[in-house]
Design a protein around this motif. Structure first.
Motif, mmCIF file in Angstrom:
data_model
loop_
_atom_site.group_PDB
_atom_site.id
_atom_site.type_symbol
_atom_site.label_atom_id
_atom_site.label_comp_id
_atom_site.label_asym_id
_atom_site.label_seq_id
_atom_site.Cartn_x
_atom_site.Cartn_y
_atom_site.Cartn_z
ATOM 1 N N PHE A 132 3.531 -3.587 -2.350
ATOM 2 C CA PHE A 132 3.657 -3.496 -3.805
ATOM 3 C C PHE A 132 2.359 -3.157 -4.524
ATOM 4 C CE2 PHE A 132 6.463 -6.814 -2.077
ATOM 5 C CZ PHE A 132 7.664 -6.148 -2.210
ATOM 6 N N TYR A 133 1.252 -3.278 -3.835
ATOM 7 C CA TYR A 133 -0.057 -3.095 -4.462
ATOM 8 C C TYR A 133 -0.209 -1.720 -5.110
ATOM 9 C CZ TYR A 133 -4.997 -2.106 -4.977
ATOM 10 O OH TYR A 133 -6.212 -1.712 -5.487
ATOM 11 N N GLU A 134 0.168 -0.669 -4.424
ATOM 12 C CA GLU A 134 -0.068 0.693 -4.918
ATOM 13 C C GLU A 134 0.609 0.935 -6.266
ATOM 14 O OE1 GLU A 134 0.785 5.280 -3.641
ATOM 15 O OE2 GLU A 134 0.384 3.845 -2.037
ATOM 16 N N ASP A 135 1.864 0.523 -6.404
ATOM 17 C CA ASP A 135 2.561 0.713 -7.679
ATOM 18 C C ASP A 135 1.923 -0.122 -8.784
ATOM 19 O OD1 ASP A 135 4.397 2.540 -6.649
ATOM 20 O OD2 ASP A 135 5.839 0.977 -6.135
ATOM 21 N N ALA A 136 1.533 -1.341 -8.462
ATOM 22 C CA ALA A 136 0.860 -2.185 -9.456
ATOM 23 C C ALA A 136 -0.463 -1.542 -9.879
ATOM 24 C CB ALA A 136 0.634 -3.585 -8.895
#
Length: 136
Positions: free
Chosen positions: A21-25
């Motif tokens: 989820f890090y990349e989208d955040a």
């Protein structure tokens, strides 16, 4: 400029670098850094994120990263009205979700961004994931 309310899980995805989820955040917060969107978080989010980050690392790290993070967001107060609405609400089974929802409502946001849309199924505000927002 769109005003987005960011749920705690998205903040933790970013600051704890939770995959996948890090990349989208990170992309979402990058838009805020470029002043393309305005991000609102509840003061509750700061408390909960500090707790999680302190457990993952230590309290000094948590405060340092939250200090840097704060420049990207507007922190919305948890006030008496929001707490009263949440305490008396029958639609949100989870008290914290109610606090988040009523904070978003009081701050007249356009969209709630979360990974747990089901927690906000009674929302009158559109609720989507960071990924869905980014592909719009």
């Amino acid at each position: 400029m769109k005003k987005l309310f960011i749920d705690t899980n998205i903040v933790i995805d970013l600051l704890a670098k939770r995959e996948p989820f890090y990349e989208d955040a990170a992309k979402l917060f990058s838009l805020a850094d470029k002043k393309k969107i305005k991000l609102i978080v509840s003061s509750l989010t700061f408390a909960n994120t500090n707790y999680i980050l302190s457990k993952l690392s230590n309290s000094i790290f948590a405060r340092d990263i939250l200090t840097k993070f704060k420049v990207l967001v507007t922190v919305a107060d948890l006030n008496d009205k929001i707490i009263e609405l949440s305490l008396n609400d029958k639609l949100f089974a989870d008290f914290e979700d109610g606090l988040q929802y009523y904070t978003a409502l009081e701050n007249e946001v356009d969209i709630i961004i979360t990974r747990n849309a089901k927690d906000f199924k009674h929302s009158t505000i559109p609720v989507i994931t960071a990924q869905s927002y980014l592909i719009q």
